[in-house]
Design a protein around this motif. Structure first.
Motif, PDB file in Angstrom:
ATOM      1  N   UNK A  99       0.895  -1.248   0.136  1.00 15.45           N
ATOM      2  CA  UNK A  99      -0.100  -0.028   0.016  1.00 15.45           C
ATOM      3  C   UNK A  99       0.733   1.284   0.034  1.00 15.45           C
ATOM      4  N   UNK A 100       0.869   2.059  -0.925  1.00 14.55           N
ATOM      5  CA  UNK A 100       1.527   3.449  -1.294  1.00 14.55           C
ATOM      6  C   UNK A 100       0.692   4.632  -0.590  1.00 14.55           C
ATOM      7  N   UNK A 101      -0.444   4.568  -0.890  1.00 18.64           N
ATOM      8  CA  UNK A 101      -1.369   5.517  -0.406  1.00 18.64           C
ATOM      9  C   UNK A 101      -2.870   5.179  -0.321  1.00 18.64           C
ATOM     10  N   UNK A 102      -3.254   5.779   0.894  1.00 16.38           N
ATOM     11  CA  UNK A 102      -4.688   5.453   1.145  1.00 16.38           C
ATOM     12  C   UNK A 102      -5.336   6.771   1.408  1.00 16.38           C
ATOM     13  N   UNK A 103      -6.648   7.129   0.730  1.00 19.22           N
ATOM     14  CA  UNK A 103      -7.288   8.232   1.103  1.00 19.22           C
ATOM     15  C   UNK A 103      -8.596   7.793   1.480  1.00 19.22           C
ATOM     16  N   UNK A 104      -9.198   8.383   2.736  1.00 14.72           N
ATOM     17  CA  UNK A 104     -10.535   7.931   3.050  1.00 14.72           C
ATOM     18  C   UNK A 104     -11.587   8.254   2.035  1.00 14.72           C
ATOM     19  N   UNK A 105     -12.790   7.580   1.980  1.00 14.28           N
ATOM     20  CA  UNK A 105     -13.869   8.146   1.209  1.00 14.28           C
ATOM     21  C   UNK A 105     -15.120   7.882   2.134  1.00 14.28           C
ATOM     22  N   UNK A 106     -15.943   8.766   1.526  1.00 13.79           N
ATOM     23  CA  UNK A 106     -17.281   8.652   2.170  1.00 13.79           C
ATOM     24  C   UNK A 106     -18.212   7.363   1.641  1.00 13.79           C
ATOM     25  N   UNK A 107     -19.360   6.949   2.427  1.00 14.14           N
ATOM     26  CA  UNK A 107     -19.978   5.749   2.269  1.00 14.14           C
ATOM     27  C   UNK A 107     -20.458   5.854   1.001  1.00 14.14           C
ATOM     28  N   UNK A 108     -21.125   6.806   0.480  1.00 17.28           N
ATOM     29  CA  UNK A 108     -21.492   7.073  -0.874  1.00 17.28           C
ATOM     30  C   UNK A 108     -20.648   6.720  -1.886  1.00 17.28           C
ATOM     31  N   UNK A 109     -19.219   7.653  -1.738  1.00 13.66           N
ATOM     32  CA  UNK A 109     -18.328   7.298  -2.717  1.00 13.66           C
ATOM     33  C   UNK A 109     -17.923   5.826  -2.650  1.00 13.66           C
ATOM     34  N   UNK A 110     -17.687   5.198  -1.586  1.00 18.26           N
ATOM     35  CA  UNK A 110     -17.566   3.743  -1.474  1.00 18.26           C
ATOM     36  C   UNK A 110     -18.451   3.029  -2.331  1.00 18.26           C
ATOM     37  N   UNK A 111     -19.678   3.022  -2.232  1.00 20.33           N
ATOM     38  CA  UNK A 111     -20.703   2.394  -2.849  1.00 20.33           C
ATOM     39  C   UNK A 111     -20.933   2.837  -4.372  1.00 20.33           C
ATOM     40  N   UNK A 112     -20.979   3.946  -4.718  1.00 20.81           N
ATOM     41  CA  UNK A 112     -20.922   4.498  -6.189  1.00 20.81           C
ATOM     42  C   UNK A 112     -19.798   4.714  -7.027  1.00 20.81           C
ATOM     43  N   UNK A 113     -18.665   4.751  -6.287  1.00 23.28           N
ATOM     44  CA  UNK A 113     -17.537   4.864  -7.063  1.00 23.28           C
ATOM     45  C   UNK A 113     -16.773   3.758  -7.497  1.00 23.28           C
ATOM     46  N   UNK A 114     -17.083   2.501  -6.940  1.00 27.34           N
ATOM     47  CA  UNK A 114     -16.393   1.041  -7.290  1.00 27.34           C
ATOM     48  C   UNK A 114     -16.038   0.927  -9.037  1.00 27.34           C
ATOM     49  N   UNK A 115     -17.236   1.342  -9.622  1.00 30.17           N
ATOM     50  CA  UNK A 115     -16.795   0.991 -11.220  1.00 30.17           C
ATOM     51  C   UNK A 115     -15.885   2.060 -11.664  1.00 30.17           C
ATOM     52  N   UNK A 116     -15.775   3.259 -11.176  1.00 28.04           N
ATOM     53  CA  UNK A 116     -14.954   4.189 -11.678  1.00 28.04           C
ATOM     54  C   UNK A 116     -13.623   3.673 -11.225  1.00 28.04           C
ATOM     55  N   UNK A 117     -13.266   3.019 -10.229  1.00 28.59           N
ATOM     56  CA  UNK A 117     -11.844   2.593  -9.543  1.00 28.59           C
ATOM     57  C   UNK A 117     -11.806   1.467 -10.358  1.00 28.59           C
ATOM     58  N   UNK A 118     -12.521   0.637 -10.752  1.00 34.10           N
ATOM     59  CA  UNK A 118     -12.240  -0.545 -11.254  1.00 34.10           C
ATOM     60  C   UNK A 118     -12.059  -0.530 -12.765  1.00 34.10           C
ATOM     61  N   UNK A 119     -12.954   0.368 -13.136  1.00 34.84           N
ATOM     62  CA  UNK A 119     -12.757   0.363 -14.679  1.00 34.84           C
ATOM     63  C   UNK A 119     -11.824   1.514 -15.528  1.00 34.84           C
ATOM     64  N   UNK A 120     -11.775   2.378 -14.293  1.00 33.87           N
ATOM     65  CA  UNK A 120     -11.064   3.555 -14.936  1.00 33.87           C
ATOM     66  C   UNK A 120     -11.930   4.832 -15.234  1.00 33.87           C
ATOM     67  N   UNK A 121     -11.160   5.925 -15.606  1.00 34.53           N
ATOM     68  CA  UNK A 121     -12.102   7.374 -15.779  1.00 34.53           C
ATOM     69  C   UNK A 121     -12.286   7.050 -17.553  1.00 34.53           C
ATOM     70  N   UNK A 122     -13.430   7.307 -17.910  1.00 34.05           N
ATOM     71  CA  UNK A 122     -13.748   7.260 -19.233  1.00 34.05           C
ATOM     72  C   UNK A 122     -13.555   8.734 -19.864  1.00 34.05           C
ATOM     73  N   UNK A 123     -12.792   8.651 -20.675  1.00 35.94           N
ATOM     74  CA  UNK A 123     -12.285  10.058 -21.417  1.00 35.94           C
ATOM     75  C   UNK A 123     -13.466  10.463 -22.352  1.00 35.94           C
ATOM     76  N   UNK A 124     -13.653  11.815 -22.235  1.00 34.61           N
ATOM     77  CA  UNK A 124     -14.778  12.225 -23.237  1.00 34.61           C
ATOM     78  C   UNK A 124     -14.440  13.050 -24.453  1.00 34.61           C
TER      79      UNK A 124
END
Length: 81
Positions: A56-81
């Motif tokens: 583990x290089x770095x950890x940053x706390x996230x809210x419960x909402x971000x933990x639930x709704x941000x999993x896809x963003x973390x797993x699949x990456x940021x979609x470029x527009x």
């Protein structure tokens, strides 16, 4: 390992954090991936930045909402527009 006291409160903040990791702005070396995790000590959720040796290089706390709704963003990456 560094653990920030900053809490990511919304998905826009999570996206900015991921972009900072991917672009190298944070100066982390040997980054192999990012994941969501939960602290065994207190049950708080965080974004974990891992080295190529799974350290583990770095950890940053996230809210419960971000933990639930941000999993896809973390797993699949940021979609470029």
């Amino acid at each position: 390992m560094k653990f920030d006291d900053v809490v990511i409160e919304d998905l826009a903040e999570l996206e900015r954090f991921i972009v900072m990791i991917e672009s190298g702005v944070l100066g982390l070396k040997n980054v192999a991936g990012i994941g969501m995790a939960t602290s065994n000590a207190d049950g708080r959720h965080f974004v974990a930045v891992f080295a190529d040796n799974h350290q583990l290089l770095l950890g940053r706390w996230v809210s419960d909402d971000v933990f639930i709704n941000g999993k896809d963003m973390v797993q699949k990456g940021i979609k470029k527009q």
